[in-house]
Design a protein around this motif. Structure first.
Motif, PDB file in Angstrom:
ATOM      1  N   ASP A 225       0.826  -1.213   0.000  1.00 49.93           N
ATOM      2  CA  ASP A 225       0.000   0.000   0.000  1.00 49.93           C
ATOM      3  C   ASP A 225       0.857   1.259   0.000  1.00 49.93           C
ATOM      4  N   ALA A 226       1.881   1.290   0.861  1.00 50.86           N
ATOM      5  CA  ALA A 226       2.676   2.507   1.027  1.00 50.86           C
ATOM      6  C   ALA A 226       3.665   2.737  -0.109  1.00 50.86           C
ATOM      7  N   ALA A 227       4.125   1.662  -0.748  1.00 49.36           N
ATOM      8  CA  ALA A 227       5.143   1.789  -1.799  1.00 49.36           C
ATOM      9  C   ALA A 227       5.020   0.618  -2.760  1.00 49.36           C
ATOM     10  N   PRO A 228       4.006   0.606  -3.625  1.00 50.79           N
ATOM     11  CA  PRO A 228       3.763  -0.552  -4.489  1.00 50.79           C
ATOM     12  C   PRO A 228       4.900  -0.862  -5.455  1.00 50.79           C
ATOM     13  N   VAL A 229       5.605   0.145  -5.953  1.00 49.18           N
ATOM     14  CA  VAL A 229       6.726  -0.105  -6.867  1.00 49.18           C
ATOM     15  C   VAL A 229       7.842  -0.838  -6.127  1.00 49.18           C
ATOM     16  N   ALA A 230       8.134  -0.394  -4.912  1.00 45.81           N
ATOM     17  CA  ALA A 230       9.152  -1.069  -4.103  1.00 45.81           C
ATOM     18  C   ALA A 230       8.715  -2.484  -3.764  1.00 45.81           C
ATOM     19  N   ALA A 231       7.431  -2.660  -3.485  1.00 46.23           N
ATOM     20  CA  ALA A 231       6.920  -3.990  -3.132  1.00 46.23           C
ATOM     21  C   ALA A 231       7.176  -4.984  -4.252  1.00 46.23           C
ATOM     22  N   GLN A 232       6.959  -4.567  -5.477  1.00 45.31           N
ATOM     23  CA  GLN A 232       7.156  -5.464  -6.614  1.00 45.31           C
ATOM     24  C   GLN A 232       8.627  -5.839  -6.762  1.00 45.31           C
ATOM     25  N   ALA A 233       9.520  -4.875  -6.613  1.00 46.16           N
ATOM     26  CA  ALA A 233      10.960  -5.148  -6.747  1.00 46.16           C
ATOM     27  C   ALA A 233      11.455  -6.045  -5.620  1.00 46.16           C
ATOM     28  N   VAL A 234      11.015  -5.755  -4.401  1.00 50.34           N
ATOM     29  CA  VAL A 234      11.471  -6.516  -3.238  1.00 50.34           C
ATOM     30  C   VAL A 234      10.946  -7.942  -3.271  1.00 50.34           C
ATOM     31  N   GLY A 235       9.723  -8.117  -3.694  1.00 50.95           N
ATOM     32  CA  GLY A 235       9.100  -9.429  -3.653  1.00 50.95           C
ATOM     33  C   GLY A 235       9.680 -10.438  -4.617  1.00 50.95           C
ATOM     34  N   ALA A 236      10.539 -10.003  -5.530  1.00 50.06           N
ATOM     35  CA  ALA A 236      11.118 -10.923  -6.511  1.00 50.06           C
ATOM     36  C   ALA A 236      12.235 -11.780  -5.931  1.00 50.06           C
ATOM     37  N   LEU A 237      12.742 -11.446  -4.747  1.00 48.36           N
ATOM     38  CA  LEU A 237      13.872 -12.173  -4.168  1.00 48.36           C
ATOM     39  C   LEU A 237      13.449 -13.569  -3.718  1.00 48.36           C
ATOM     40  N   GLU A 238      14.235 -14.562  -4.109  1.00 54.08           N
ATOM     41  CA  GLU A 238      13.983 -15.938  -3.692  1.00 54.08           C
ATOM     42  C   GLU A 238      14.890 -16.306  -2.518  1.00 54.08           C
ATOM     43  N   TYR A 239      14.513 -17.381  -1.819  1.00 52.08           N
ATOM     44  CA  TYR A 239      15.268 -17.837  -0.653  1.00 52.08           C
ATOM     45  C   TYR A 239      15.545 -19.328  -0.746  1.00 52.08           C
ATOM     46  N   ALA A 240      16.617 -19.759  -0.089  1.00 47.79           N
ATOM     47  CA  ALA A 240      16.938 -21.183   0.044  1.00 47.79           C
ATOM     48  C   ALA A 240      16.663 -21.628   1.475  1.00 47.79           C
ATOM     49  N   SER A 241      16.211 -22.864   1.610  1.00 48.39           N
ATOM     50  CA  SER A 241      15.996 -23.450   2.930  1.00 48.39           C
ATOM     51  C   SER A 241      17.193 -24.323   3.289  1.00 48.39           C
ATOM     52  N   VAL A 242      17.600 -24.253   4.546  1.00 43.23           N
ATOM     53  CA  VAL A 242      18.715 -25.061   5.027  1.00 43.23           C
ATOM     54  C   VAL A 242      18.380 -25.596   6.411  1.00 43.23           C
ATOM     55  N   ALA A 243      19.196 -26.517   6.877  1.00 52.24           N
ATOM     56  CA  ALA A 243      19.088 -27.012   8.243  1.00 52.24           C
ATOM     57  C   ALA A 243      20.487 -27.159   8.807  1.00 52.24           C
ATOM     58  N   LEU A 244      20.580 -27.086  10.116  1.00 56.54           N
ATOM     59  CA  LEU A 244      21.840 -27.306  10.813  1.00 56.54           C
ATOM     60  C   LEU A 244      21.684 -28.522  11.711  1.00 56.54           C
ATOM     61  N   ALA A 245      22.705 -29.372  11.723  1.00 60.25           N
ATOM     62  CA  ALA A 245      22.728 -30.536  12.602  1.00 60.25           C
ATOM     63  C   ALA A 245      23.956 -30.425  13.486  1.00 60.25           C
ATOM     64  N   ALA A 246      23.750 -30.408  14.788  1.00 60.37           N
ATOM     65  CA  ALA A 246      24.865 -30.354  15.723  1.00 60.37           C
ATOM     66  C   ALA A 246      24.874 -31.630  16.562  1.00 60.37           C
ATOM     67  N   MET A 247      26.054 -32.138  16.847  1.00 61.68           N
ATOM     68  CA  MET A 247      26.160 -33.375  17.621  1.00 61.68           C
ATOM     69  C   MET A 247      27.316 -33.285  18.602  1.00 61.68           C
ATOM     70  N   ALA A 248      27.123 -33.864  19.761  1.00 54.78           N
ATOM     71  CA  ALA A 248      28.156 -33.930  20.792  1.00 54.78           C
ATOM     72  C   ALA A 248      28.723 -35.343  20.798  1.00 54.78           C
ATOM     73  N   LEU A 249      29.895 -35.507  20.210  1.00 58.48           N
ATOM     74  CA  LEU A 249      30.551 -36.814  20.169  1.00 58.48           C
ATOM     75  C   LEU A 249      31.323 -37.042  21.474  1.00 58.48           C
TER      76      LEU A 249
END
Length: 463
Positions: free
Chosen positions: A289-313
């Motif tokens: 609503d406040a900045a529709p042009v910025a919203a369109q540019a910002v919303g194009a960014l994609e993300y990757a999902s990751v996980a972390l596994a920690a272990m105490a040997l």
């Protein structure tokens, strides 16, 4: 008249903005940090394993800045009284896992891109004759390309696949062929505007980086990154609102109107200025609503999902004499990186204490491989780590899995220009901050938050 500033997002970028605002605005200015989750810190989160503090997000921060000074994160730590709590890793080498063998990472590269191809023996076979001087700079001024495209063209596929990909993947969980050179390696991009070969550009970029002899490259906070977060929140003097999402942001004659909380029972708030420090998708929704042009540019960014596994040997578990290793995507493993924490960080080690290993799992485009139960995901990580390290690992005394769904931005070529365009279209008094816009890493996010705060301060001073 007393001013009110909202910071939407309680990660380190938002908190850095809050501290900078507190240092610059009049004492009676109200600063409110809205964080929709139940905890501050974003990707900075310290857990515990067998009595040892283990990061469930970012493990360390860069100590130095490219100009030779201290990074923005170190400066903030000192401002918070944590300068004496900064600790540094032991001088242990790291390796690449290639073909079932751990090979030392070649020295002198720039995020995996070599300036001297003779250092790559045993890692990759470069196409050295492809990096010819063709009488013009590699890039036109301001041009952006994928890292992989430039390096493949100049050095060949193996350098990308075996060296650049795992180095970038360790930071971004992405692939070199999709990541922006200008965002991930800004110094190399600038050097490529004047240099005619990639070797020349790498060397020029390295020469511009003013490394201070004897200064450590990385630092961590003794006690964990959550200590850093708590200190920033306290120093900001901000009112902290947890568990109350901001659902709408609209512009008014005198500032901005916020709609918060669940739709059936909304709350509202009116403020004079806003720092928006959230990931791309929620940022785009709030900007609609406040900045529709910025919203369109910002919303194009994609993300990757990751996980972390920690272990105490168990205490006494023998591991390779390394700080850890990176795994090229071509190896086919779920594990993309591993850190031998109690060897890398001496402050975490005890003579009879556990041996802590942390592994990073998953890359961009591999989200389905993470759709396993915690126990199944850990079992696969445990088995792969043993195979990659060349030995069967003992059963751990404890472990945890931390998932970061959509946690790491994937900066496609042209990202910096899109963000610049978005910022230019924002209404006065609204600023953007954080990894969605300026890059990953604690120092980058801190600097981004501080610049957003400076923008807001200037706006309020001119009212």
């Amino acid at each position: 008249m007393r001013k009110r500033i909202a910071i939407i997002g309680g990660g380190i970028a938002g908190l850095a903005a809050a501290v900078r605002l507190r240092d610059r605005v009049p004492a009676d200015t109200e600063i409110i940090v809205y964080e929709q989750s139940g905890a501050l810190g974003g990707k900075l989160r310290t857990g515990e394993l067998a009595g040892v503090p283990v990061e469930q997000g970012a493990e360390s921060l860069l100590f130095g800045a490219p100009d030779g000074g201290e990074s923005a994160a170190v400066s903030l730590a000192r401002r918070l009284g944590l300068g004496g709590a900064l600790v540094h890793p032991a001088p242990q080498p790291a390796a690449l896992a290639i073909g079932g063998r751990l090979t030392p990472i070649p020295a002198g590269t720039l995020v995996g891109v070599p300036g001297d191809l003779s250092t790559l023996d045993g890692v990759a076979l470069p196409e050295s004759d492809a990096d010819r001087d063709e009488g013009r700079p590699l890039l036109a001024p301001g041009q952006d390309v994928a890292v992989g495209a430039l390096v493949r063209d100049r050095y060949g596929a193996q350098v990308v696949d075996r060296l650049v990909d795992p180095m970038l993947g360790g930071v971004y969980a992405g692939r070199a062929d999709q990541l922006s050179l200008r965002v991930t390696m800004p110094q190399l991009a600038r050097a490529a505007e004047t240099e005619h070969t990639l070797r020349g550009a790498v060397r020029a970029a390295q020469a511009l980086s003013k490394r201070v002899p004897g200064r450590p490259v990385f630092a961590a906070v003794d006690g964990g990154m959550s200590r850093f977060v708590a200190a920033a929140a306290s120093a900001s003097g901000a009112r902290i609102s947890l568990g109350l999402p901001v659902r709408e942001l609209t512009r008014t004659r005198h500032g901005f109107h916020l709609t918060l909380g669940p739709a059936p029972a909304p709350q509202t708030d009116d403020v004079d200025a806003v720092v928006l420090a959230v990931p791309a998708k929620p940022a785009a929704r709030l900007l609609a609503d406040a900045a529709p042009v910025a919203a369109q540019a910002v919303g194009a960014l994609e993300y990757a999902s990751v996980a972390l596994a920690a272990m105490a040997l168990p205490a006494g578990t023998r591991l390779p004499e390394l700080s850890g290793f990176l795994v090229p995507p071509g190896e086919g493993t779920l594990v993309k990186a591993a850190t031998f924490l109690t060897r890398k960080w001496p402050h975490l080690a005890a003579p009879d204490g556990p041996v802590i290993v942390r592994a990073s799992l998953g890359r961009a485009g591999e989200e389905e491989r993470l759709q396993l139960s915690d126990r199944t995901l850990f079992a696969q990580a445990h088995a792969e780590l043993g195979a990659l390290a060349g030995q069967a690992l003992p059963e751990p005394d404890g472990f945890w899995i931390q998932r970061w769904g959509g946690g790491l931005p994937q900066y496609a070529p042209g990202h910096a220009d899109r963000v610049a365009s978005a910022r230019e279209s924002l209404p006065p008094g609204l600023a953007l901050a954080g990894a969605a816009f300026d890059g990953v890493g604690i120092p980058v996010c801190v600097a981004s938050g501080e610049r957003a705060a400076d923008h807001v301060c200037k706006y309020l001073e001119e009212l």
